[in-house]
Design an enzyme around this catalytic site. Structure first.
Site, PDB file in Angstrom:
ATOM      1  N   CYS A 263       0.793  -1.240   0.000  1.00  0.00           N
ATOM      2  CA  CYS A 263       0.000   0.000   0.000  1.00  0.00           C
ATOM      3  C   CYS A 263       0.818   1.279   0.000  1.00  0.00           C
ATOM      4  O   CYS A 263       0.694   2.093  -0.914  1.00  0.00           O
ATOM      5  CB  CYS A 263      -0.937   0.001   1.202  1.00  0.00           C
TER       6      CYS A 263
HETATM    7  C1  UDX Z   1      -1.039  -0.216   5.590  1.00  0.00           C
HETATM    8  C2  UDX Z   1      -1.986   0.630   6.436  1.00  0.00           C
HETATM    9  O1  UDX Z   1      -1.522   0.600   7.806  1.00  0.00           O
HETATM   10  C3  UDX Z   1      -3.406   0.123   6.318  1.00  0.00           C
HETATM   11  O2  UDX Z   1      -4.281   0.967   7.064  1.00  0.00           O
HETATM   12  C4  UDX Z   1      -3.790   0.158   4.839  1.00  0.00           C
HETATM   13  O3  UDX Z   1      -5.104  -0.229   4.627  1.00  0.00           O
HETATM   14  C5  UDX Z   1      -2.832  -0.712   4.039  1.00  0.00           C
HETATM   15  O4  UDX Z   1      -1.498  -0.232   4.234  1.00  0.00           O
HETATM   16  P1  UDX Z   1       0.189  -2.541   5.793  1.00  0.00           P
HETATM   17  O5  UDX Z   1       0.865  -2.164   4.517  1.00  0.00           O
HETATM   18  O6  UDX Z   1      -0.398  -3.891   5.933  1.00  0.00           O
HETATM   19  O7  UDX Z   1      -0.992  -1.514   6.116  1.00  0.00           O
HETATM   20  O8  UDX Z   1       1.294  -2.418   6.966  1.00  0.00           O
HETATM   21  P2  UDX Z   1       1.689  -1.385   8.092  1.00  0.00           P
HETATM   22  O9  UDX Z   1       1.579  -2.056   9.399  1.00  0.00           O
HETATM   23  O10 UDX Z   1       1.004  -0.103   7.941  1.00  0.00           O
HETATM   24  O11 UDX Z   1       3.268  -1.188   7.770  1.00  0.00           O
HETATM   25  C6  UDX Z   1       3.714  -0.710   6.512  1.00  0.00           C
HETATM   26  C7  UDX Z   1       5.220  -0.578   6.498  1.00  0.00           C
HETATM   27  O12 UDX Z   1       5.657   0.477   7.341  1.00  0.00           O
HETATM   28  C8  UDX Z   1       5.983  -1.809   6.956  1.00  0.00           C
HETATM   29  O13 UDX Z   1       7.091  -2.037   6.098  1.00  0.00           O
HETATM   30  C9  UDX Z   1       6.466  -1.457   8.354  1.00  0.00           C
HETATM   31  O14 UDX Z   1       7.647  -2.119   8.709  1.00  0.00           O
HETATM   32  C10 UDX Z   1       6.708   0.049   8.192  1.00  0.00           C
HETATM   33  N1  UDX Z   1       6.611   0.797   9.470  1.00  0.00           N
HETATM   34  C11 UDX Z   1       5.427   0.849  10.139  1.00  0.00           C
HETATM   35  C12 UDX Z   1       7.709   1.501   9.920  1.00  0.00           C
HETATM   36  O15 UDX Z   1       8.793   1.490   9.302  1.00  0.00           O
HETATM   37  N2  UDX Z   1       7.582   2.225  11.076  1.00  0.00           N
HETATM   38  C13 UDX Z   1       6.427   2.291  11.793  1.00  0.00           C
HETATM   39  O16 UDX Z   1       6.388   2.974  12.813  1.00  0.00           O
HETATM   40  C14 UDX Z   1       5.315   1.573  11.303  1.00  0.00           C
END
Ligand code: UDX
Length: 423
Positions: A263
């Site tokens: 996403c």
């Molecule tokens: C995301 C959105 O959170 C969700 O609401 C939407 O519908 C789809 O996209 P997702 O891609 O499943 O969900 O994962 P998410 O938990 O949001 O993490 C995305 C990325 O960000 C991961 O690679 C994670 O490692 C990274 N991340 C997340 C960080 O680097 N730091 C953080 O503090 C949080």
């Protein structure tokens, strides 16, 4: 209610299964026969916590999957949950949205029953009104107004999607009429969450804006982390203090190797592309992507400080999935790191609790271990690339390394003799 869901991927399958748990009768339309067969055998084609239990309870009763659109006229509502992948120019590719709309239209031809079509896929503002609705109407041959349209974005995190479905922070329902709004609201009557009624275009924009804002929080934290590292300050201590401000909030402030997944990278790129097509230069969004793309390179620079030349060095990569609790490797920072290491002629051995099969298909040339301990054995360095909680208990396993160079792209370890990408 009788509901059809077009698309049996992450969003469609989770939405369909969770709606069946709420008591609705669900028909998932998925063109891939293998997926259809697996769903109907209660064998989930994706790993998602809690999903198998729901499939076990309802498949064959309130939930079935099929590969044709023939059941659409018998349902009251159809959700469109197909992918909107990134095109080469960064914009959202709407091919699946268009073909699903055409197929729904054809299936509704001749039927006189009222029908509501709800777009759940992430689509650029205007798509529901200017693409989905005209395609459905044209292919159904029905007069305008006999089929109604809504936009109801999902906010499901992979790996935690079932939990997120039942515990949403909010439910956004975009419609241009009150009747459609009430119908969609009724679907979610058993969920406790604020419901926001917006225009179709605002609902579409809310999804992009939410993802872009979360991605901005991460890139912002990474930038602060990069500055903190130069100053010798612990960015996690800093962000804890910053996140306690209720105007900011503590979540999505974890600095590290950057965001991956299906996403954030694609949605921020699509928003940038959309802004540029409107003659607006989106400086903040472009910087969010720039910081994200640079983080893996920073990790390699840190590694080179320790090992100078990476040629033939045995590098252990712990974590391949784009985050913990999923087997998904789409846009994973670990894959970017593997590519960079291969360019430097390093020798790579990787371990991930769930994502090794998927990675093997992309990188058959690297080695895969059966455990973190095996991957660490005789390694010149270890890079932690996914925030798997199980990595936090690794300790004596590091003693097996040839040289104990441990660099975290995700903060999971408690030990002192390590370096982080920005800590
Ligand atoms: C995301 C959105 O959170 C969700 O609401 C939407 O519908 C789809 O996209 P997702 O891609 O499943 O969900 O994962 P998410 O938990 O949001 O993490 C995305 C990325 O960000 C991961 O690679 C994670 O490692 C990274 N991340 C997340 C960080 O680097 N730091 C953080 O503090 C949080």
């Amino acid at each position: 209610m009788n509901v059809s869901v077009i698309g049996g991927g992450y969003v469609g399958l989770v939405t369909g299964a969770c709606l069946s748990e709420l008591g609705h009768n669900i028909e998932i339309v998925e063109l891939d026969e293998t997926k259809v067969a697996r769903i109907n055998k209660r064998d989930s084609p994706i790993y998602e916590e809690g999903l198998s239990d729901i499939l076990n309870r309802h498949t064959g009763k309130r939930l079935i999957a099929r590969s044709d659109y023939n059941g659409i006229p018998d349902s009251l509502i159809t959700f469109i949950c197909v992918g909107t992948p990134e095109s080469e120019d960064g914009s959202a590719n709407l091919n699946y949205i268009i073909s699903a709309s055409q197929s729904i239209g054809k299936a509704l031809k001749g039927s006189k029953k009222p029908h509501t079509i709800i777009v759940k896929s992430t689509v650029p503002p205007g798509t529901t009104e200017n693409i989905v609705a005209p395609e459905v109407i044209a292919h159904s041959g029905r007069p305008e107004g006999t089929i109604r349209f809504g936009m109801n974005p999902e906010f499901l995190r992979e790996g935690r999607a079932v939990y997120d479905f039942f515990h949403p922070d909010r439910i956004v329902i975009g419609t241009n009429d009150a009747r459609t709004f009430n119908e969609i609201k009724e679907l979610y009557a058993d969920l406790k969450a604020p419901i926001l009624h917006t225009s179709l275009v605002a609902a579409e924009m809310i999804k992009y804006t939410s993802n872009a804002f979360l991605a901005t929080k991460i890139s912002f934290s990474n930038e602060i982390g990069n500055i903190c590292k130069k100053l010798g300050i612990d960015v996690y201590e800093v962000m804890e203090g910053v996140g306690l401000d209720s105007r900011i909030g503590p979540l999505f402030l974890n600095a590290g190797a950057g965001f991956g997944g299906s996403c954030f990278p694609k949605d921020v790129s699509a928003l940038i592309r959309l802004a540029k097509s409107l003659g607006y230069e989106p400086d903040i969004l472009s910087a969010v992507m720039k910081v994200n793309e640079a983080q893996p390179e920073r990790l390699i620079e840190i590694l080179k400080k320790h090992l100078s030349n990476l040629k033939n060095k045995r590098i252990c990569i712990l974590g391949l999935a784009f985050k913990d609790n999923t087997d998904d490797i789409r846009e994973s920072r670990a894959l970017v790191i593997i590519r960079l290491l291969l360019k430097e002629s390093a020798e790579i051995i990787a371990f991930d609790p769930l994502a090794m099969d998927a990675t093997r298909a992309v990188f058959p040339e690297i080695e895969y271990a059966q455990s973190a301990a095996e991957a660490l054995n005789n390694a010149d360095a270890c890079l932690i690339m996914t925030e798997w909680p199980e990595f936090s208990s690794l300790n004596s396993e590091f003693e097996k390394m040839k040289t104990k160079v441990i660099i975290e792209g995700r903060k999971v370890l408690k030990r002192k003799d390590i370096e982080g990408i920005c800590w």
